[in-house]
Design a protein around this motif. Sequence first.
Motif, PDB file in Angstrom:
ATOM      1  N   LYS A  81       0.833  -1.207   0.000  1.00  0.00           N
ATOM      2  CA  LYS A  81       0.000   0.000   0.000  1.00  0.00           C
ATOM      3  C   LYS A  81       0.868   1.258   0.000  1.00  0.00           C
ATOM      4  N   MET A  82       1.934   1.235   0.795  1.00  0.00           N
ATOM      5  CA  MET A  82       2.827   2.390   0.868  1.00  0.00           C
ATOM      6  C   MET A  82       3.492   2.632  -0.487  1.00  0.00           C
ATOM      7  N   ARG A  83       3.951   1.571  -1.145  1.00  0.00           N
ATOM      8  CA  ARG A  83       4.565   1.726  -2.469  1.00  0.00           C
ATOM      9  C   ARG A  83       3.568   2.251  -3.484  1.00  0.00           C
ATOM     10  N   LYS A  84       2.318   1.792  -3.400  1.00  0.00           N
ATOM     11  CA  LYS A  84       1.290   2.248  -4.337  1.00  0.00           C
ATOM     12  C   LYS A  84       1.046   3.756  -4.183  1.00  0.00           C
ATOM     13  N   VAL A  85       0.977   4.225  -2.955  1.00  0.00           N
ATOM     14  CA  VAL A  85       0.801   5.657  -2.710  1.00  0.00           C
ATOM     15  C   VAL A  85       2.006   6.416  -3.247  1.00  0.00           C
ATOM     16  N   LEU A  86       3.194   5.941  -2.948  1.00  0.00           N
ATOM     17  CA  LEU A  86       4.413   6.606  -3.419  1.00  0.00           C
ATOM     18  C   LEU A  86       4.468   6.634  -4.942  1.00  0.00           C
ATOM     19  N   MET A 101      10.483  12.601  -3.666  1.00  0.00           N
ATOM     20  CA  MET A 101      11.356  13.104  -2.612  1.00  0.00           C
ATOM     21  C   MET A 101      10.541  13.818  -1.533  1.00  0.00           C
ATOM     22  N   ALA A 102       9.587  14.645  -1.940  1.00  0.00           N
ATOM     23  CA  ALA A 102       8.767  15.367  -0.963  1.00  0.00           C
ATOM     24  C   ALA A 102       7.922  14.403  -0.135  1.00  0.00           C
ATOM     25  N   VAL A 103       7.379  13.379  -0.777  1.00  0.00           N
ATOM     26  CA  VAL A 103       6.557  12.403  -0.053  1.00  0.00           C
ATOM     27  C   VAL A 103       7.409  11.652   0.957  1.00  0.00           C
ATOM     28  N   LEU A 104       8.575  11.161   0.526  1.00  0.00           N
ATOM     29  CA  LEU A 104       9.444  10.425   1.441  1.00  0.00           C
ATOM     30  C   LEU A 104       9.950  11.315   2.566  1.00  0.00           C
ATOM     31  N   VAL A 119       9.317  10.610   6.520  1.00  0.00           N
ATOM     32  CA  VAL A 119      10.407  10.423   7.476  1.00  0.00           C
ATOM     33  C   VAL A 119      10.337  11.448   8.602  1.00  0.00           C
ATOM     34  N   THR A 120      10.033  12.702   8.284  1.00  0.00           N
ATOM     35  CA  THR A 120       9.973  13.723   9.338  1.00  0.00           C
ATOM     36  C   THR A 120       8.789  13.498  10.276  1.00  0.00           C
ATOM     37  N   GLY A 121       7.812  12.724   9.858  1.00  0.00           N
ATOM     38  CA  GLY A 121       6.661  12.426  10.701  1.00  0.00           C
ATOM     39  C   GLY A 121       6.843  11.209  11.587  1.00  0.00           C
ATOM     40  N   LEU A 122       7.957  10.511  11.447  1.00  0.00           N
ATOM     41  CA  LEU A 122       8.205   9.320  12.261  1.00  0.00           C
ATOM     42  C   LEU A 122       8.595   9.695  13.680  1.00  0.00           C
ATOM     43  N   ASP A 123       8.223   8.845  14.627  1.00  0.00           N
ATOM     44  CA  ASP A 123       8.711   9.072  15.990  1.00  0.00           C
ATOM     45  C   ASP A 123      10.177   8.621  16.035  1.00  0.00           C
TER      46      ASP A 123
END
Length: 128
Positions: free
Chosen positions: A85-90, A97-100, A104-108
């Motif tokens: 699902k994550m790959r499909k969205v990407l 680059m903006a999506v990734l 990443v900045t949203g990860l704890d």
Amino acid sequence: MTDHRRPRRRGQGELEALVLAALREADGPVTAGWVQEHMGGDLAYTTVITILTRLLDKGAVGRERAGRSFAWTPAADQAGLAARKMRKVLDGESDRMAVLASFVTGLDPDDERLLRELLEHGRGPEDV
């Protein structure tokens, strides 16, 4: 007093998750009839077939001929399905680059550390 309300209608995603759970509990490939019975028999056979076909289109299940019918198996575990699902969205976004970066900045901090370890060592989750 008798309650005549209709049962709660489940969403497509919820039904897909229930069907996948049933397939994972099976000892091997199973028919749609088995899935229907395993889920309590409250879904119509045609509904089960529709859900299985949608899951097949998404790559979440596989099927093989079993006489005049098909036998179904899960194609991936929960982690594999989530990754798909994550790959499909990407893949659907033009600025990867903006999506990734946003992801990443949203990860704890613990998830970020784990992701860094996975990227540095090229390991699967069983090796970390």
